[in-house]
Structure formats: structure tokens, C-alpha cells
Write a protein that holds these residues in place. Structure first.
Motif, short mmCIF file in Angstrom:
data_model
loop_
_atom_site.label_atom_id
_atom_site.label_comp_id
_atom_site.label_asym_id
_atom_site.label_seq_id
_atom_site.Cartn_x
_atom_site.Cartn_y
_atom_site.Cartn_z
N SER A 90 0.91 -1.16 0.09
CA SER A 90 -0.02 -0.13 0.06
C SER A 90 0.84 1.11 -0.13
CB SER A 90 -1.13 -0.04 1.26
OG SER A 90 -1.98 1.03 0.98
N ALA A 91 0.78 2.15 1.02
CA ALA A 91 1.74 3.33 1.04
C ALA A 91 2.96 3.06 1.40
CB ALA A 91 1.15 4.33 2.00
N GLY A 92 3.09 1.69 1.77
CA GLY A 92 4.62 0.99 1.88
C GLY A 92 5.20 0.87 0.75
N GLY A 93 4.40 0.45 -0.19
CA GLY A 93 4.70 0.07 -1.52
C GLY A 93 5.21 1.41 -2.22
N THR A 94 4.47 2.46 -2.25
CA THR A 94 4.93 3.68 -2.73
C THR A 94 6.19 4.11 -2.11
OG1 THR A 94 2.48 4.27 -3.07
CG2 THR A 94 4.25 6.13 -3.17
N LEU A 95 6.42 4.26 -0.98
CA LEU A 95 7.56 4.42 -0.11
C LEU A 95 8.87 3.57 -0.56
CD1 LEU A 95 6.01 5.21 3.34
CD2 LEU A 95 6.93 6.94 1.68
N ALA A 96 8.33 2.38 -0.74
CA ALA A 96 9.69 1.28 -1.30
C ALA A 96 10.25 1.57 -2.43
CB ALA A 96 9.09 -0.03 -1.30
N ALA A 97 9.28 2.17 -3.48
CA ALA A 97 9.81 2.63 -4.75
C ALA A 97 10.62 3.84 -4.77
CB ALA A 97 8.72 2.58 -5.71
N GLY A 98 10.01 4.69 -3.77
CA GLY A 98 10.60 6.11 -3.66
C GLY A 98 11.94 5.68 -3.04
N THR A 99 12.10 5.04 -2.19
CA THR A 99 13.26 4.60 -1.46
C THR A 99 14.30 4.16 -2.22
OG1 THR A 99 12.20 3.97 0.58
CG2 THR A 99 14.39 3.35 0.38
N VAL A 100 14.02 3.19 -3.18
CA VAL A 100 14.83 2.40 -4.15
C VAL A 100 15.31 3.73 -5.20
CG1 VAL A 100 15.18 1.02 -5.98
CG2 VAL A 100 14.02 0.17 -3.97
N LEU A 101 14.58 4.44 -5.58
CA LEU A 101 14.84 5.60 -6.65
C LEU A 101 15.88 6.52 -5.57
CD1 LEU A 101 14.42 6.74 -9.09
CD2 LEU A 101 12.48 8.11 -8.24
N ARG A 102 15.65 6.90 -4.46
CA ARG A 102 16.46 7.88 -3.75
C ARG A 102 17.96 6.92 -3.57
NH1 ARG A 102 14.33 11.66 0.87
NH2 ARG A 102 12.47 12.44 -0.28
N ALA A 103 17.87 5.74 -3.28
CA ALA A 103 19.22 4.83 -3.08
C ALA A 103 19.99 4.80 -4.29
CB ALA A 103 18.68 3.47 -2.58
N LEU A 104 19.26 4.75 -5.44
CA LEU A 104 20.18 4.76 -6.74
C LEU A 104 20.50 6.01 -7.11
CD1 LEU A 104 17.58 2.63 -8.90
CD2 LEU A 104 19.76 1.80 -7.75
N LYS A 105 19.67 7.03 -7.00
CA LYS A 105 20.35 8.47 -7.17
C LYS A 105 21.30 9.03 -6.32
CE LYS A 105 16.20 10.64 -9.07
NZ LYS A 105 15.03 11.55 -8.99
N LYS A 106 21.34 8.47 -4.85
CA LYS A 106 22.56 8.82 -4.15
C LYS A 106 23.68 7.96 -4.42
CE LYS A 106 19.57 10.70 -0.43
NZ LYS A 106 20.00 11.92 -0.21
N GLY A 107 23.56 6.84 -4.83
CA GLY A 107 24.85 5.90 -5.16
C GLY A 107 25.40 5.36 -3.79
N LYS A 108 24.89 5.49 -2.69
CA LYS A 108 25.32 4.79 -1.49
C LYS A 108 25.00 3.40 -1.29
CE LYS A 108 26.00 9.26 0.78
NZ LYS A 108 25.74 10.14 1.85
N VAL A 109 23.88 2.96 -1.51
CA VAL A 109 23.39 1.87 -1.31
C VAL A 109 22.84 0.97 -2.65
CG1 VAL A 109 21.59 0.37 -0.04
CG2 VAL A 109 22.53 2.75 0.99
N SER A 110 23.38 -0.07 -2.88
CA SER A 110 23.13 -1.08 -4.05
C SER A 110 21.88 -1.75 -3.69
CB SER A 110 24.19 -1.87 -4.45
OG SER A 110 23.99 -2.61 -5.66
N VAL A 111 20.73 -1.47 -4.44
CA VAL A 111 19.60 -2.21 -4.03
C VAL A 111 19.56 -3.36 -5.26
CG1 VAL A 111 16.97 -2.24 -3.83
CG2 VAL A 111 18.48 -0.41 -2.84
N ASP A 112 19.25 -4.51 -4.73
CA ASP A 112 19.05 -5.59 -5.72
C ASP A 112 17.48 -5.83 -6.31
OD1 ASP A 112 22.08 -6.81 -5.72
OD2 ASP A 112 21.42 -6.61 -3.58
#
Length: 386
Positions: A186-208
Motif C-alpha cells: 500500500s503506502a509502504g509500496g509507494t515508499l519502497a519505490a521511492g526509497t529505491v529511487l533515492r538509493a540509486l540516485k545517491k549511489g550509496k546503497v546498491s539495491v538488488d
């Protein structure tokens, strides 16, 4: 939330014996103006007791649902999902008797459930900031203390696992074969996508990989409103009520409805600093997840690659069409990042399961869809182990 606590305890009886629950507090740092208080962020950590190699165990950041306005890390949905993963037998076995395929790799997952801040007291971007903070902290800074299995003392909150006492008794999560994964409903799914996007942009955490179930998304990037054919078709549904969805999204965006037809219930608990809703000013609350260009930018920061996404939608969900729109956005981003690059293959990077249940009910009532999603996810984790 006493009901959630009771559900958590009742549903975890079957897997309490395999995991130990601990709380991790993460300092938020500089106080934000919109914060009523600046308490530390709390994450509930579920660590498997009998896994020999925690550094190579899959690490999953779990983000609960609740329309950005209710819920906490004691999430009533997570135990059902964990149990479904445990019970799934359609996983790829290997010849190695000690392999995760034989013991069901799901039992080796380290779960971290985030107690992120909620609207209306803490509107956007408090929640996504908390989720990303938890992801980065737990995978880059946090050291988990482990008690060797042959030690007598089991106190102190550390985990008793079968480890070699000659090895260091501090473990950093997500550093090995199991990889780092972000999941939410639900809202957690939205936040999950946004968290992955932030992680990719920042380049500090590699999400699989990311697991996104029944996310809260509009049907186009330029829209703030959740209006869609599925929302209108399910306008009288009780899971989840459309009127409550409207209130939740306006509270999260810190805005007042442009027109409420004389019903002030949408604005009674939204802070007075709120502005009126508009697509132009409030569509950013989805953190760029509905933008193909944002995902393309993120891919460039991640060596031209995007992680696997397992997306679950439900035909009886008023938010169904928003989930389908999100799928199309991610598919376009995948196509763009792999175009002309023979080394990348996006054919297996998006798995979509369109179930029959209502909103956030797949793991509870849709046996066929649950079997499919657990099989895909578990087999993906298995592939990483070999």
C-alpha cells in the motif's frame, strides 16, 4: 496500537522460534522545522537465529502500509507474508544439500520494519526520508552483535547463532550474496519505490530488488489526484475506503482539498500551514517514482542498471489502475536503459502479478497470487546465492 501488537504476537508464534526481534534506534540528526519532536527513528529487526552466515543472508527493508497516516513497525501484514514465504515449496532446489534451496532461503531473510513518521503531523517528505535513512544506516553503519552458539550466556539482546567463535562477532547486513531488498504494501509500496529511487540516485546503497504491493500512485506523473477508472468503480469499497484515501493523500501532501462540498472532515486534522491541493504543487509527493526520466537518471548513477521489481496489483483494489500505470513507467525505464546494450537483459527485471483480492489482501486471501509471488521472490533470492 494494541490490536497490531496482538496480531503481531499471534501471527509470529509459528516463526518466533527461528527469528529474534530487537529494536534499533537511529538518530535522525538535524531537527526539521515540520517536526513536532525529533525522536530517534525506530526499526524492528527480525534476525534468523540459526543462519550460519548472516553477512550473506538477504536483507529486506520492510515498509508498512496505512495511507501514510496510520500504522507502525508492528505491522500486521508482514507476519502473513513471512509465513507465505516459509510455506512456499515451489522453489528451485540445487544439488548441494547445504544450499538455501534445500532449507528454503526465506528462512534466512533478515527483516527490518521501519517505524517511519506519519502525516498529518509529519507530512511529506518525512516518511521517505525516514525510510531511506533506515536503509542506509542499517546497511552502511550498523554493526549487529552476535553471540556464538556455544556461549552459555544468551542475554543482552544479541543473537545466538551457529557461528565460528574465531570469527568477528559483529555483522554488517547486506554485504554478501543475499543482497539488499526493499519491500512494502500500500503506502509502504509507494515508499519502497521511492526509497529505491533515492538509493540509486545517491549511489550509496546498491539495491538488488524491490517488492511493491498495491502501491498508492496516480495514473500519470503530472497528477496529484488518485482519480482513475478503478477508483470510480470501487468507490463504495470498504477496503480501503475512497473517502479515507482522499483524506490520507491530502494530509500526506500537507494540503487542503480544493473543493470539499461543505464536508470539513478532510481538513480538521491537517495543520493550518497547509496549502490547497494542486497537481502542480503536490505531484512531487510520489518522489519521482511515476517519472520515466527519474528512473533513467537513477540508472545512470547505477552503471546503467535498474533492480528487479516484483509488482503485485489486485483487480478489486480502487488503486489498481495506479499500480498498472507505475508498471508501465518502470517498464519504459527498463527498455530505455537496456536499449542498444547487449550486456543487459530486462526481460526478467519486472515481474507483475495481477491478483483477484482487494487492497492489501493478497497474502491473506489470494492463494494463487501468493504462491506465484513467493515463488518468484524466493527463486530470485536463490539465484543470488549461487
Amino acid at each position: 496500537n494494541k490490536l497490531n501488537e496482538q496480531e503481531w504476537m499471534a501471527d509470529t508464534v509459528s516463526w518466533q522460534m527461528t527469528h529474534r526481534e530487537t529494536k534499533v534506534t537511529i538518530p535522525r540528526g538535524k531537527k526539521q522545522k515540520q517536526d513536532i519532536n525529533n525522536d530517534d527513528l525506530v526499526v524492528r529487526l527480525l534476525v534468523p537465529k540459526e543462519v550460519k552466515d548472516l553477512e550473506n543472508a538477504p536483507f529486506v527493508l520492510w515498509i508498512h502500509g496505512g495511507g501514510f497516516t496510520v500504522g507502525n513497525a508492528v505491522d500486521g501484514y508482514l507476519p502473513g507474508l513471512v509465513k507465505a514465504l516459509y510455506d512456499n515449496n515451489n522453489v528451485t532446489n540445487t544439488k548441494d544439500e547445504e544450499s538455501p534451496g534445500q532449507q528454503n532461503v526465506a528462512k534466512s531473510i533478515i527483516w527490518a520494519s521501519v517505524d517511519y513518521r506519519l502525516a498529518p503531523e509529519h507530512p511529506y517528505p518525512a516518511a521517505p526520508e525516514d525510510c531511506y535513512l533506515a536503509l542506509e544506516y542499517l546497511t552502511k553503519q550498523y554493526k549487529h552483535n552476535v553471540v556464538a552458539s556455544n556461549d552459555i550466556d544468551d542475554g543482552g539482546g544479541a543473537d545466538r547463532v551457529a557461528v565460528d567463535t574465531k570469527k568477528a562477532l559483529e555483522v554488517q547486513f547486506g554485504t554478501g550474496k543475499g543482497g539488499i531488498h526493499v519491500a512494502g504494501v500500500s503506502a509502504g509500496g509507494t515508499l519502497a519505490a521511492g526509497t529505491v529511487l533515492r538509493a540509486l540516485k545517491k549511489g550509496k546503497v546498491s539495491v538488488d530488488s524491490m517488492y511493491v504491493e498495491n502501491p498508492v500512485f496516480p495514473i500519470t506523473d503530472s497528477k496529484f489526484s488518485l482519480d482513475s477508472p478503478s477508483l470510480r468503480q470501487m468507490v463504495y469499497t470498504r477496503v480501503c475506503p475512497v473517502k479515507w484515501l482522499h483524506w490520507s493523500i491530502t494530509a500526506y501532501a500537507n494540503c487542503l482539498p480544493i473543493k470539499d462540498d461543505g464536508d470539513n472532515s478532510f481538513s480538521t486534522s491537517i495543520p493550518s500551514r497547509a496549502q490547497y491541493c494542486s497537481d502542480e504543487n503536490n505531484s512531487n509527493i510520489y518522489d519521482g517514482s511515476m517519472s520515466v526520466n527519474e528512473w533513467k537518471k537513477a540508472a545512470k548513477m547505477n552503471k546503467g542498471k535498474l533492480p528487479l521489481m516484483l509488482l503485485v496489483t489486485a483487480k478489486a483494489d480502487p488503486l489498481h489502475d495506479g499500480g498498472i500505470a507505475f508498471k508501465e513507467v518502470y517498464q519504459q525505464a527498463l527498455d530505455a536503459t537496456t536499449m542498444g546494450n547487449n550486456n543487459n537483459n530486462n526481460s526478467n527485471l519486472l515481474v507483475h502479478i495481477d491478483g483477484k483480492a482487494a487492497h492489501a489482501m493478497t497474502a491473506l486471501f489470494d492463494v494463487e497470487a501468493t504462491q506465484a509471488l513467493t515463488t518468484h521472490w524466493t527463486n530470485n533470492l536463490l539465484k543470488r546465492q549461487h
